[in-house]
Scaffold this motif. Structure first.
Motif, PDB file in Angstrom:
ATOM      1  N   THR A 152       0.754  -0.820  -0.036  1.00 34.78           N
ATOM      2  CA  THR A 152       0.170   0.247   0.500  1.00 34.78           C
ATOM      3  C   THR A 152       0.990   1.045  -0.084  1.00 34.78           C
ATOM      4  OG1 THR A 152      -1.714  -1.323   1.155  1.00 34.78           O
ATOM      5  CG2 THR A 152      -1.542   1.310   1.632  1.00 34.78           C
ATOM      6  N   VAL A 153       1.634   1.677   1.379  1.00 39.26           N
ATOM      7  CA  VAL A 153       3.167   2.601   0.941  1.00 39.26           C
ATOM      8  C   VAL A 153       3.282   2.723  -0.278  1.00 39.26           C
ATOM      9  CG1 VAL A 153       4.741   3.569   2.389  1.00 39.26           C
ATOM     10  CG2 VAL A 153       2.915   2.851   3.371  1.00 39.26           C
ATOM     11  N   LEU A 154       4.193   1.694  -0.869  1.00 39.49           N
ATOM     12  CA  LEU A 154       5.046   1.623  -2.052  1.00 39.49           C
ATOM     13  C   LEU A 154       3.762   1.995  -3.677  1.00 39.49           C
ATOM     14  CD1 LEU A 154       7.240   1.215  -3.074  1.00 39.49           C
ATOM     15  CD2 LEU A 154       6.662  -1.315  -3.630  1.00 39.49           C
ATOM     16  N   LEU A 155       2.493   1.748  -3.280  1.00 41.80           N
ATOM     17  CA  LEU A 155       1.500   2.420  -4.195  1.00 41.80           C
ATOM     18  C   LEU A 155       1.344   3.816  -4.725  1.00 41.80           C
ATOM     19  CD1 LEU A 155      -0.763  -0.415  -4.910  1.00 41.80           C
ATOM     20  CD2 LEU A 155       0.459   0.160  -6.782  1.00 41.80           C
ATOM     21  N   ALA A 156       1.390   4.051  -3.089  1.00 47.02           N
ATOM     22  CA  ALA A 156       1.001   5.616  -2.817  1.00 47.02           C
ATOM     23  C   ALA A 156       2.340   6.567  -3.255  1.00 47.02           C
ATOM     24  CB  ALA A 156       0.322   5.383  -1.694  1.00 47.02           C
ATOM     25  N   ALA A 157       3.637   5.611  -2.509  1.00 48.93           N
ATOM     26  CA  ALA A 157       4.778   7.012  -3.276  1.00 48.93           C
ATOM     27  C   ALA A 157       4.877   6.883  -4.571  1.00 48.93           C
ATOM     28  CB  ALA A 157       5.378   5.826  -2.563  1.00 48.93           C
ATOM     29  N   ALA A 158       4.157   5.540  -5.434  1.00 50.17           N
ATOM     30  CA  ALA A 158       4.272   6.018  -7.039  1.00 50.17           C
ATOM     31  C   ALA A 158       3.362   6.604  -7.813  1.00 50.17           C
ATOM     32  CB  ALA A 158       4.090   4.117  -7.067  1.00 50.17           C
TER      33      ALA A 158
END
Lengths: 106, 170
Positions: A48-54
């Motif tokens: 989730t965090v990686l998707l949001a950061a992307a």
């Protein structure tokens, strides 16, 4: 400003896989089924965090928002079905320890 | 600059609470720590300008999932004394080993990110999220979500169905 963004982006790029590793560790080192599901949840938090950061660092957070929501829905459904399985397993084997769940039907 | 420190603080809290949830022996405490992880993730999602996802995370992950976990824990038997003793011997090992693994992996991923040549958009330049992206741009996702939820409902209904044959065998 761009240098700050790069540092921040790298922080996210490091944290997300670390969360994934923590989840894998939690799944691998326990024999309790509920603790395993908690490990799975930690892994999904990393994704989730990686998707949001992307989305954020590409300047289009609105694109990833529906993807994150879809992932949360999938997460909840997986958890609900797992919970139903766990309750059935405990009814049948009277244990949450995976070592005691070694009898298969059929 | 201040915003960067807030992000880094939130990420540090995320890792710390995740480690605590992973090493905790008491499942109920681990479930509550997982809710805290979801709470921190919510703040991160707000900071990353995805407010709708943040609200979903807060209401579903920190709320619903915690309720499901606590319901399952209360419906199932706790660990037996032997199982708990067996787990306790491993507790110290896990509590020491996991932070070491986190540090090693963090260092390894840091080395890997050195080669990244992606130029991110400046934090201040990210546009205000457009409202209705979910409904206007990705309608098919909604259909998928409805199907997934229905699959979950049927799955749970099938799992809790009274099986008369099994009852007869017993």
């Amino acid at each position: 400003m761009s240098f700050e963004s790069l540092i921040l982006f790298k922080c996210y790029l490091i944290t997300a896989p670390v969360l994934f590793v923590i989840g894998i560790y939690a799944i691998g080192t326990t024999r309790n089924i509920i603790a395993m599901i908690i490990g799975l949840e930690i892994m999904t938090k990393g994704v989730t965090v990686l998707l949001a950061a992307a989305g954020y660092f590409n300047g289009k957070p609105q694109i990833v928002e529906p993807l994150i929501i879809t992932m949360i829905v999938v997460e909840v459904v997986i958890l609900t079905i797992s919970a139903a399985y766990i309750i059935n397993i405990v009814k049948k084997h009277d244990s949450l320890d995976t070592h005691n769940i070694n009898k298969l039907k059929g | 600059m201040d915003l960067m420190y807030v992000h880094i603080l939130l990420l540090a809290l995320l890792v710390i609470f995740s480690v605590l949830a992973a090493v905790n022996l008491r499942i109920i405490r681990a479930a509550i720590l997982l809710a805290t992880v979801s709470l921190v993730t919510t703040f991160i999602l707000f900071a990353l300008k995805t407010p709708l996802a943040a609200i979903f995370e807060l209401s579903v992950c920190a709320g619903l999932i915690t309720v499901i976990f606590i319901s399952v824990i209360s419906l199932t038997n706790p660990l037996t004394r032997e199982e708990r003793a067996d787990e306790k011997t491993k507790m110290f090992k896990r509590a020491v080993l996991l932070p070491v693994i986190v540090l090693v992996c963090g260092g390894a991923f840091y080395m890997l990110t050195k080669g990244v040549d992606f130029i991110p958009v400046a934090a201040g330049a990210v546009s205000k999220p457009e409202q209705g992206g979910m409904w206007n741009m990705r309608q098919l996702d909604l259909v998928g979500q409805v199907i997934i939820i229905l699959a979950g409902v049927f799955g749970v209904a099938a799992l809790f169905k009274d099986n008369k044959d099994d009852g007869g065998e017993k």
